[in-house]
Design an enzyme around this catalytic site. Structure first.
Site, PDB file in Angstrom:
ATOM      1  N   THR A   1      29.730 -33.737   6.458  1.00 50.69           N
ATOM      2  CA  THR A   1      29.901 -34.939   7.926  1.00 50.69           C
ATOM      3  C   THR A   1      30.643 -35.748   7.743  1.00 50.69           C
ATOM      4  O   THR A   1      31.514 -35.856   9.101  1.00 50.69           O
ATOM      5  CB  THR A   1      28.312 -35.352   7.277  1.00 50.69           C
ATOM      6  OG1 THR A   1      27.552 -34.485   7.700  1.00 50.69           O
ATOM      7  CG2 THR A   1      28.108 -36.462   8.690  1.00 50.69           C
TER       8      THR A   1
ATOM      9  N   TYR B   1      26.077 -29.080  -5.177  1.00 54.01           N
ATOM     10  CA  TYR B   1      26.079 -29.319  -3.539  1.00 54.01           C
ATOM     11  C   TYR B   1      26.249 -27.781  -3.647  1.00 54.01           C
ATOM     12  O   TYR B   1      26.769 -26.796  -3.268  1.00 54.01           O
ATOM     13  CB  TYR B   1      27.068 -29.381  -2.803  1.00 54.01           C
ATOM     14  CG  TYR B   1      26.899 -29.391  -1.350  1.00 54.01           C
ATOM     15  CD1 TYR B   1      25.859 -29.513  -0.304  1.00 54.01           C
ATOM     16  CD2 TYR B   1      27.913 -29.993  -0.765  1.00 54.01           C
ATOM     17  CE1 TYR B   1      26.092 -29.771   0.563  1.00 54.01           C
ATOM     18  CE2 TYR B   1      28.382 -30.605   0.851  1.00 54.01           C
ATOM     19  CZ  TYR B   1      26.552 -30.097   1.546  1.00 54.01           C
ATOM     20  OH  TYR B   1      26.502 -30.280   2.705  1.00 54.01           O
TER      21      TYR B   1
ATOM     22  N   LYS C   1      22.218 -31.713  -4.363  1.00 57.64           N
ATOM     23  CA  LYS C   1      22.066 -32.212  -2.561  1.00 57.64           C
ATOM     24  C   LYS C   1      21.998 -29.897  -2.465  1.00 57.64           C
ATOM     25  O   LYS C   1      22.554 -29.442  -2.749  1.00 57.64           O
ATOM     26  CB  LYS C   1      23.339 -32.369  -2.473  1.00 57.64           C
ATOM     27  CG  LYS C   1      22.882 -32.844  -0.572  1.00 57.64           C
ATOM     28  CD  LYS C   1      24.332 -32.581   0.556  1.00 57.64           C
ATOM     29  CE  LYS C   1      24.266 -33.161   1.445  1.00 57.64           C
ATOM     30  NZ  LYS C   1      25.337 -33.272   2.802  1.00 57.64           N
TER      31      LYS C   1
ATOM     32  N   VAL D   1      20.124 -36.931   1.461  1.00 62.63           N
ATOM     33  CA  VAL D   1      21.794 -37.694   0.965  1.00 62.63           C
ATOM     34  C   VAL D   1      21.072 -36.735   3.441  1.00 62.63           C
ATOM     35  O   VAL D   1      21.626 -35.415   3.464  1.00 62.63           O
ATOM     36  CB  VAL D   1      22.404 -36.417   0.452  1.00 62.63           C
ATOM     37  CG1 VAL D   1      23.993 -36.700   1.840  1.00 62.63           C
ATOM     38  CG2 VAL D   1      22.474 -36.825  -0.725  1.00 62.63           C
TER      39      VAL D   1
END
Length: 309
Positions: A63, A151, A179, A219
């Site tokens: 993001t 991630y 995540k 998250v």
């Protein structure tokens, strides 16, 4: 039942999440026109997010447009946000690249700039096999003193962190969290039962579901615009109001879908909505293109319906 038996029958409290429960995957604000890094805007946005319920901030993730920000900009962003939020919340810095030595350099730079942890995505494009994926993460974790959040987002990287690989990586003392954007809910539950890794939902539609089976929190990209509404889901669950938590998650579903599942990257839709609300965001960087007027109008309408409830 003896005192010893009663103590044995009482479940141990779950360990506190390492970075809090409600984390925001913060956008990286840029200036209108020039598209330069907007450090003042980043500080104002970070302050708002913390004031409205975020326990932690993740910078320079998907993001945060990490592929199109420079190494210098990433470090500047960490320093500016740290100045804005002080030690009130942890800062997790995205440092993952397709290049192991460069990822190590970014991790060391993040540590120097004041990050509390690093977020390391699976190396992308080259599609390394699992032994190479494991070696990459171990090399990064060995290189700095910071805790590591793995991630797992195979839809973008092309490579999954397979459960067996995660089991081995969980033994590393600095690899503490994941995540999760794997969309493998069964696999994550099995890993929760077998490791002490903290799993954070990386897909907003899973925030409550993962938390309910032992996840650490989320998250969230959507938290850029409605941090309080998303935190309320976890707060209700923790208070024992599971029905209320479900209702809060359901109320957010329309906006989650429009922001994250409507064919545009979340960065594009979130920045479009933030700009429409007069909040720091600015343009996206190429190759991304801004959201169109029709898309922004639909996002605004959904946002207004959610906050009015």
């Amino acid at each position: 039942m003896t005192t010893t038996e009663a103590a044995a029958a009482t479940p141990s409290p779950a360990p506190a999440p390492p970075f809090g429960r409600a984390l925001c995957a913060m956008v990286t604000p840029f200036t209108a026109g020039s598209g330069h890094l907007d450090l003042d805007g980043a500080q104002r946005l970070a302050g708002r997010l913390v004031a409205e319920g975020c326990d932690g901030l993740v910078l320079s993730g998907t993001t945060g447009e990490s592929p199109t920000t420079t190494d210098t900009e990433k470090a500047e962003l960490i320093r500016a946000v740290r100045e804005a939020v002080g030690d009130r919340v942890p800062i997790v810095a995205g440092v993952g690249t397709a290049d192991t030595p460069r990822t190590v350099e970014l991790a060391l730079a993040a540590q120097k700039a004041g990050a509390d942890a690093v977020l390391v995505v699976t190396p992308y494009y080259s599609r390394p096999p699992q032994d190479a994926v494991e070696a990459h993460f171990r090399t990064v974790a060995d290189a700095s003193c910071l805790p590591v959040v793995l991630y797992d987002i195979p839809g973008r990287t092309g490579t999954r962190i397979e459960p067996d690989t995660l089991l081995r990586l969980a033994e590393h003392p600095r690899i503490v969290a994941v995540k999760d954007c794997s969309y493998d809910f069964l696999g994550v539950q099995k890993l929760l039962a077998r490791t002490e890794l903290a799993f954070y939902a990386g897909c907003d539609e899973h925030n409550l579901a993962l938390y309910a089976v032992g996840g650490a929190g989320y998250v969230s990209t959507v938290a850029n615009v409605v941090p309080g509404q998303l935190r309320a889901v976890l707060d209700a669950f923790d208070a024992g109001d599971t029905a209320g938590a479900a209702r809060s998650q359901q109320r957010a579903t329309e906006l989650i879908e429009l922001l994250m599942c409507a064919g545009l990257p979340g960065t594009v839709t979130v920045k479009g909505l933030l700009n429409a609300l007069g909040l720091p965001a600015g343009p996206v960087r190429a190759p991304l293109l801004p959201a169109g007027r029709e898309t922004v109008d639909a996002l605004l309408a959904a946002y207004e319906r959610l906050v009015a409830r």
